[in-house]
Each structure stands twice: as structure tokens, then as C-alpha cells.
Write a protein that holds these residues in place. Structure first.
Motif, PDB file in Angstrom:
ATOM      1  N   LEU A 196       0.927  -1.242  -0.067  1.00  0.00           N
ATOM      2  CA  LEU A 196      -0.083  -0.025  -0.016  1.00  0.00           C
ATOM      3  C   LEU A 196       0.943   1.093  -0.093  1.00  0.00           C
ATOM      4  O   LEU A 196       0.430   2.390  -0.086  1.00  0.00           O
ATOM      5  CB  LEU A 196      -0.824  -0.153   1.225  1.00  0.00           C
TER       6      LEU A 196
ATOM      7  N   ASP B 268      -1.467   5.793  -2.848  1.00  0.00           N
ATOM      8  CA  ASP B 268      -2.797   6.041  -3.911  1.00  0.00           C
ATOM      9  C   ASP B 268      -3.985   5.203  -3.646  1.00  0.00           C
ATOM     10  O   ASP B 268      -5.110   5.512  -3.804  1.00  0.00           O
ATOM     11  CB  ASP B 268      -2.419   6.014  -5.383  1.00  0.00           C
ATOM     12  N   TYR B 269      -3.537   4.103  -3.374  1.00  0.00           N
ATOM     13  CA  TYR B 269      -4.609   2.752  -3.181  1.00  0.00           C
ATOM     14  C   TYR B 269      -5.126   2.695  -1.957  1.00  0.00           C
ATOM     15  O   TYR B 269      -6.144   1.631  -1.615  1.00  0.00           O
ATOM     16  CB  TYR B 269      -4.113   1.606  -3.844  1.00  0.00           C
ATOM     17  N   GLY B 270      -4.911   3.313  -0.996  1.00  0.00           N
ATOM     18  CA  GLY B 270      -5.312   2.990   0.478  1.00  0.00           C
ATOM     19  C   GLY B 270      -4.205   2.762   1.486  1.00  0.00           C
ATOM     20  O   GLY B 270      -3.252   3.590   1.348  1.00  0.00           O
ATOM     21  N   ARG B 271      -4.759   2.242   2.622  1.00  0.00           N
ATOM     22  CA  ARG B 271      -3.509   2.075   3.695  1.00  0.00           C
ATOM     23  C   ARG B 271      -3.522   0.781   4.243  1.00  0.00           C
ATOM     24  O   ARG B 271      -4.378  -0.038   4.355  1.00  0.00           O
ATOM     25  CB  ARG B 271      -4.355   3.340   4.599  1.00  0.00           C
ATOM     26  N   GLY B 272      -2.496   0.629   4.835  1.00  0.00           N
ATOM     27  CA  GLY B 272      -2.252  -0.908   5.096  1.00  0.00           C
ATOM     28  C   GLY B 272      -1.736  -0.830   6.733  1.00  0.00           C
ATOM     29  O   GLY B 272      -0.789   0.186   7.021  1.00  0.00           O
ATOM     30  N   ARG B 273      -1.719  -1.783   7.525  1.00  0.00           N
ATOM     31  CA  ARG B 273      -1.386  -1.653   9.002  1.00  0.00           C
ATOM     32  C   ARG B 273      -1.140  -3.042   9.588  1.00  0.00           C
ATOM     33  O   ARG B 273      -2.107  -3.965   9.412  1.00  0.00           O
ATOM     34  CB  ARG B 273      -2.327  -0.944   9.952  1.00  0.00           C
ATOM     35  N   GLU B 274       0.018  -3.180  10.423  1.00  0.00           N
ATOM     36  CA  GLU B 274       0.036  -4.516  11.134  1.00  0.00           C
ATOM     37  C   GLU B 274       0.871  -4.292  12.218  1.00  0.00           C
ATOM     38  O   GLU B 274       1.682  -3.319  12.195  1.00  0.00           O
ATOM     39  CB  GLU B 274       0.722  -5.578   9.945  1.00  0.00           C
TER      40      GLU B 274
ATOM     41  N   ARG C  74     -14.049   3.300   2.325  1.00  0.00           N
ATOM     42  CA  ARG C  74     -13.017   2.267   1.679  1.00  0.00           C
ATOM     43  C   ARG C  74     -13.280   0.935   2.026  1.00  0.00           C
ATOM     44  O   ARG C  74     -14.140   0.630   2.863  1.00  0.00           O
ATOM     45  CB  ARG C  74     -11.492   2.445   2.320  1.00  0.00           C
TER      46      ARG C  74
ATOM     47  N   SER D 119      -4.163  -5.464   8.498  1.00  0.00           N
ATOM     48  CA  SER D 119      -5.527  -4.706   7.932  1.00  0.00           C
ATOM     49  C   SER D 119      -5.062  -3.854   6.978  1.00  0.00           C
ATOM     50  O   SER D 119      -4.121  -3.162   7.056  1.00  0.00           O
ATOM     51  CB  SER D 119      -6.314  -4.285   9.291  1.00  0.00           C
ATOM     52  N   THR D 120      -6.070  -3.791   6.229  1.00  0.00           N
ATOM     53  CA  THR D 120      -5.960  -2.380   5.424  1.00  0.00           C
ATOM     54  C   THR D 120      -7.224  -1.907   4.679  1.00  0.00           C
ATOM     55  O   THR D 120      -8.432  -2.425   4.965  1.00  0.00           O
ATOM     56  CB  THR D 120      -5.144  -3.201   3.782  1.00  0.00           C
ATOM     57  N   GLN D 121      -7.198  -0.620   4.313  1.00  0.00           N
ATOM     58  CA  GLN D 121      -8.220  -0.049   4.169  1.00  0.00           C
ATOM     59  C   GLN D 121      -7.951   0.583   2.473  1.00  0.00           C
ATOM     60  O   GLN D 121      -7.151   1.103   2.164  1.00  0.00           O
ATOM     61  CB  GLN D 121      -8.188   1.369   4.775  1.00  0.00           C
ATOM     62  N   LEU D 122      -8.526  -0.218   1.746  1.00  0.00           N
ATOM     63  CA  LEU D 122      -8.440   0.162   0.126  1.00  0.00           C
ATOM     64  C   LEU D 122      -9.284   1.030  -0.505  1.00  0.00           C
ATOM     65  O   LEU D 122     -10.644   0.811  -0.183  1.00  0.00           O
ATOM     66  CB  LEU D 122      -8.350  -1.339  -0.493  1.00  0.00           C
ATOM     67  N   SER D 123      -8.794   1.891  -1.151  1.00  0.00           N
ATOM     68  CA  SER D 123      -9.577   3.025  -1.901  1.00  0.00           C
ATOM     69  C   SER D 123     -10.544   2.274  -2.823  1.00  0.00           C
ATOM     70  O   SER D 123      -9.853   1.204  -3.311  1.00  0.00           O
ATOM     71  CB  SER D 123      -8.840   3.986  -2.662  1.00  0.00           C
TER      72      SER D 123
END
Lengths: 361, 361
Positions: A269, A293-299, B95, B104-108
Motif C-alpha cells: 500500500l 494512492d490505493y489506500g492504507r495498510g497496517r500490521e 474504503r 489490516s488494510t483500507q483500500l480505496s
């Protein structure tokens, strides 16, 4: 001249030469394979102008002699030879006959006199088990630069001393260093990264010792069956020790593979330009996040930490992933601040050290 | 909408779409993946303009809805997801959240209204086990033309009739034909070779039946979990039956794999332009030889022959190697003369037939 050799022995020898002998060259004779027969051995050679290689294979021989054959064709023929043995016969001034099982071929040959002489230095600049040298280079190779700027960083520096062999690579934003304790005479060399790859490819599975010899800007690595000579780069690395941080504000222990996998996931991401990931180190966990650009990721990953209660540092994810590559087991991450270089060490392999410079906030 | 699905199920479904959805396109919306939720299933779609594919996966669902996500990013994320389950949650106009293990991820997302409607034809033009259709295409695909000239030959012709399904490909110099006995209504279609490759890739391991349906220049293949629609080529093959020889002067039986390997070896020495190999068929042996710039190669194989005592025929080695590709076990080579087409048949698989036109002497 006549020779009988197991196909497997010959094919293995040729596989070492296959990447070095060019399939096209402005000097077409370099696309040929020099085959030389001496007592009980078949000697094969090749060069790409940067790396010279000689492979000596045990064989049943009759007579002696030297001949040049088209290398790519010879590789293909030997690879597909149907028998377990390969026989080569050369009668004066004729084609080279190759026989294997029901298959036979007459290969056109070329006068060997035009082939450049390959110079392998003699002398004993120290000995090392071939596979260990390859291992040291492999550990640091990823950090070598690919930029034209500061060309010396496009090589891998080998530092020999009575303390041991040290391999170092850097591109100015990261550094990798690997130490092998052993006794050598003091000397510094820089091997072009591509030639370093050839050293790894040829020697990585060889448990035999190689002897170092340096002469006229070339390093020769010689064993009983192999001799390789690589052209060295001129100059040496600027003093890189000063970028290795000495004081730390926080230190964390993590499973290297889990961290690598997690960085890979979150980095999907991250923005495409600098692969930025943010690492929030706290006392019990590391939170990695990225946004593009396509979003956000988290771990979130568990860790053990000492020092500051919390620290946020941003990195190029690829640099961290590369630096973790050689580490099996546990990584010790030593942080010197959000904008100062971070040190990564392999807890189970003290010889390895990596430095990664964080991205600016 | 919410969905819970095993990572493996989702990853397998995506792998079918991965080659079809373009990573770049003049119509950027095609680089997105439409995700649709209906009762107990997750529906994924994709198109490259030539091939449309719909994959229906069983899943635990809540609610329904449709959303577009960036396809390549989604593929990468799912492939690297750490957990065994993947959860997707979409709240109105937000998202798409993907969770798996600690990641976890938040995708556009993008408005799905702009995505083209994929039209899958309905109707029952016959049924076939998916893997068998893929097999028939695979057997003949190699013979399709890559030349601009006579564009129809850049496709694979599927002929359906009450006798069965026949797949045919040709480039004018060779022909491959495969017959599967079964009952179908009469119809001829030509599938572009690249789309034929996609049919093979998607259906080759599927033991379920697919239903054929043709409408407006497209062939739809539908099963419970998959629907694929491919654009057909206009027209049909010219009468190829007349190039299949009927009278023979000599016939030989050989082990197909031994012949293939032998041709590969000897062809290394053949000239680079037409890969010419000379085959001398006699009553008990076949001698293959070739000569090119680098020398000459020769090999002898045992065979059983009837007819003329001896016949010399020259071929493009690659054409023979390709024609032997689908033959396991024994090949029957039926010769109609040194310049007339040669027939190759698989003794153990009567459905397969290949024709190769010899090179002129």
C-alpha cells in the motif's frame, strides 16, 4: 587428441562457464570455448573481459592439444547428449568429433592462436573455504549501488587483515558489512558487483579452499580445479565507519522473518516512489503502517524493547526488507533516533551488520 | 456488505483473473477488480476486451453490494495475507477494509457504475468436461500461425457435430487435429489463439462440465463456478482436409520421445534459418542428420517400417518436434513421398493427427 569424460562432469564444468562466455561479442573469438587437453585432464576456459575462468576436469585422455569450438553450440550439444559418457576426438586440422550414445557430431573448430591469453596470478595472499567467501559476499551484495554517481559504491569491498575477511557494500543510504574471523595479510580490494555475483555463482557450493592472489589490478582465486580472475575497481570506499551509529536511544528484538513478511504486506500500500513505511516502536509492539494512492495498510508485531518508551521512524520498506534478508532467527534493531541511522544485527550471526538511513519526516 | 472467506479459496479465484485483468489499459477502469456480494457467494470479474471471466466463490456473507478495487494491489495483498481467513467489510461510500490475522488494510474503491457490463450468453449448445476441452485445444494449439498473413490461421477452429468435438490449428505448413467423440449440435467456431490459451489456463484442471453457448460473435463457457466469454474470429478455415494425405509409400513406428530428443540434439547443428534436418527412413533404422555453420550432427534410431525400402525426407526440425509434442508412447509416421506431406499419429491416442509439409530438397 582424444578424451573420454562422464557427461555429468563435463556438463557441470560447462555450466560454470556458460554465463561468463558471451553469446555475442565485438570480439567474436570470445564466443568460442577453448578446450585444452593435458595429462588426465580436460581444461576449459572462458572470459567476458571482466572475469576469466578456468575449469580443470579429470578425464581419460590420449595425446594433448588445444582447440576452439563455438561455445553456445557446444553447451547445447553436451547438455542434450544421450549417453553417460562423452568422447571427443580431434585429428590434426580437422573438425572436432563428439560422440555420445548413438549420437555423433562433427564440430567446426577455429585456430586457437587468436584467443587472448588469460592471466591468473600466482602467489599466496591467504586461503579461504570457497563457499565461505561466497557467503560473505552474498550477505552484503544487496547494498551495492546501481547509480553512476560515486562509482566505487557499485562494487563490493573486501578487506583482509590479521583479524579476518570483511565484505562491505553501500549505496550511501544503507550499508551492509560481514566479518569472517581468520588470519590474512592486510589489503583492501573492490570487486565490481557483477563480478562478485560470478564469484558467488561459481564458488557457492565448493567446500574446497581457494588461494587469493592479487596482481596488476586483478584478484585471482585458485583451487585445484578452478581458477578465476576478476578485474578490480580502482580506489577504495570512503570511510564508512563514521555512518555506523554508536549511541542508541532504543533497542528491540524481533523475529526477522515475521518482520520481513509484515513489511512486504504493508508495503503493497505504500507510495510507489519511496516505498515509505512508518514503524512505531513501543515497549511491547511494533506497528507498521503505510499509505499510498490505493489506500492504507497496517500490521502489529510483538517485540521486546528497552530504552525510550516509544519511537516513530520511517523507512524505505525495500531497504529494510533487503537488510533483513541475510538474517535468520532474531534481529536486533538498534535505533539512534527518528532521523539518525538504524542498526540491524543478526543475534545468531555476529558477523553481520546492516545500517539503514531513515526517510525524512 | 461483509464477507469471510478462506484465503486459499480467494487466492485461487484471483489467480484465474490475474492474467486477464490488465495492469495497464487505455481504459483504466479495466485495471480494477469488480467485487460483488450475493447470498453465500463472492463474485469476481475481469475482462481484457477479448476474454471476459466471472468467478463465483462460496463465502460467508452479510448483505450484498458491489465495489471496484485496484486489481493488482488487491492481488498482492491477498497473496501475502498472513491469516487463513480473509474478511472484507464495506460500509456505504467508504474504503474497503480487508483483515487477515494481525494485518489490516483500507483500500480505496471506485464507483462500480463505470465498469462495462460483461455479457455471458445463456443457452445449451452442448456440454463437455472442462478439462477435456482444454486438452483438445492444447493438443493442436502449437500449429496456429503467428503471421499476419491469412489471419484466420491465428485461431484454433472448434468444430462441433453429432460425431464429436474437433479442434484444428494450422499455419499452412503444418496442421494439427484432435477429435473427441461426443454428441454436439453442428457448428464451427474460430477462437483466437491467445484466448484459446486462456481457456486452457482457466479450465485445464477442472473436472466439472461446462455448457457451450454462442451469441453475437462470442462463445460462452459456463459451469457452476465459472463463466468465460471469448470473442470469436470471423470466418472459418479453408478446406484443410485436402492437405491430409491419403496414400502412403512408407510407414514407420517409433518411440515418440526418443525421436523428439534425437531431433533436438541433431537440430543444434542445423542451419539457423529453416532448422533443416534430413531423415533417412529405412527398414530397420532412422538416420537423422543436419549440417550448418558450426558443423554436422548425426544420430540413428531403431524403427519398424513397411513399404518402400528407403526414403529420405527433409523437415524443419522444430515442426516435427512440435508435432510429436502431444504424442506419448509410439508415433506412427506415414510418408507420402519426399516432397508430399507426412502424417503423424499417436498409436495410443487415435484422436490426434498431425501433418507436416517437408522442406524442398
Amino acid at each position: 587428441m582424444e578424451v573420454r569424460i562422464p557427461k555429468r562432469t563435463l556438463a557441470e564444468g560447462l555450466s560454470l562457464l556458460e554465463r561468463i562466455i558471451p553469446s555475442r561479442s565485438s570480439n567474436p573469438i570470445l564466443t568460442y570455448l577453448p578446450i585444452e587437453l593435458s595429462e588426465q585432464s580436460l581444461i576449459l576456459r572462458g572470459t567476458n573481459g571482466e572475469v576469466d575462468l578456468e575449469v580443470k576436469l579429470p578425464a581419460e585422455t590420449q595425446g594433448s592439444g588445444r582447440v576452439l569450438v563455438p561455445a553456445q553450440t557446444f553447451f547445447q550439444i553436451v547438455r542434450s547428449a544421450p549417453g553417460e559418457l562423452v568422447e571427443l576426438v580431434l585429428r590434426e586440422g580437422e573438425r572436432l568429433e563428439l560422440r555420445s550414445g548413438a549420437f555423433s557430431t562433427q564440430l567446426s573448430t577455429t585456430n586457437p592462436d587468436g584467443y587472448p591469453e588469460l592471466l591468473f596470478a600466482l602467489g599466496d595472499g591467504g586461503r579461504i573455504v570457497a563457499a565461505r567467501l561466497a557467503q560473505a559476499i552474498t550477505r552484503v551484495r544487496y547494498a551495492a549501488s546501481t547509480e553512476e554517481y560515486r562509482a566505487i559504491f557499485r562494487g563490493v569491498q573486501l578487506e583482509m587483515s590479521p583479524q579476518g575477511l570483511r565484505a562491505v557494500a553501500s549505496d550511501g543510504y544503507r550499508l551492509a558489512r560481514y566479518d569472517l574471523p581468520m588470519e590474512l595479510s592486510t589489503r583492501k580490494l573492490v570487486v565490481p558487483a557483477k563480478s562478485a555475483d560470478e564469484i558467488v555463482r561459481v564458488f557457492k557450493d565448493k567446500e574446497e579452499e581457494v588461494v587469493f592472489a592479487v596482481r596488476e589490478g586483478s584478484l585471482t582465486l585458485g583451487s585445484d580445479s578452478l581458477r578465476m580472475s576478476v578485474k578490480l575497481m580502482e580506489g577504495e570506499f570512503p570511510d564508512y565507519e563514521r555512518v555506523i551509529p554508536q549511541g542508541f536511544v532504543m533497542e528491540a528484538l524481533l523475529k526477522a522473518e515475521a518482520l520481513r513478511e509484515s513489511l512486504r504486506r504493508v508495503a503493497v500500500l505504500s507510495d510507489r516512489n519511496n516505498h515509505r513505511v512508518n514503524l512505531l516502536f513501543s515497549r511491547e509492539s511494533l506497528t507498521i503502517d503505510a499509505e499510498g494512492d490505493y489506500g492504507r495498510g497496517r500490521e502489529e508485531l510483538p517485540l521486546e524493547a528497552t530504552g525510550e518508551p516509544q519511537l516513530m521512524v520511517a523507512y524505505n520498506a525495500q531497504y529494510l526488507i533487503d537488510a533483513l534478508g541475510p538474517i535468520e532467527g532474531t534481529v536486533r534493531v538498534r535505533l539512534s533516533g527518528p532521523t539518525s541511522p538504524t542498526l540491524l544485527q543478526a543475534v545468531e550471526d555476529e558477523g553481520y551488520l546492516a545500517v539503514v538511513v531513515p526517510l525524512r519526516v
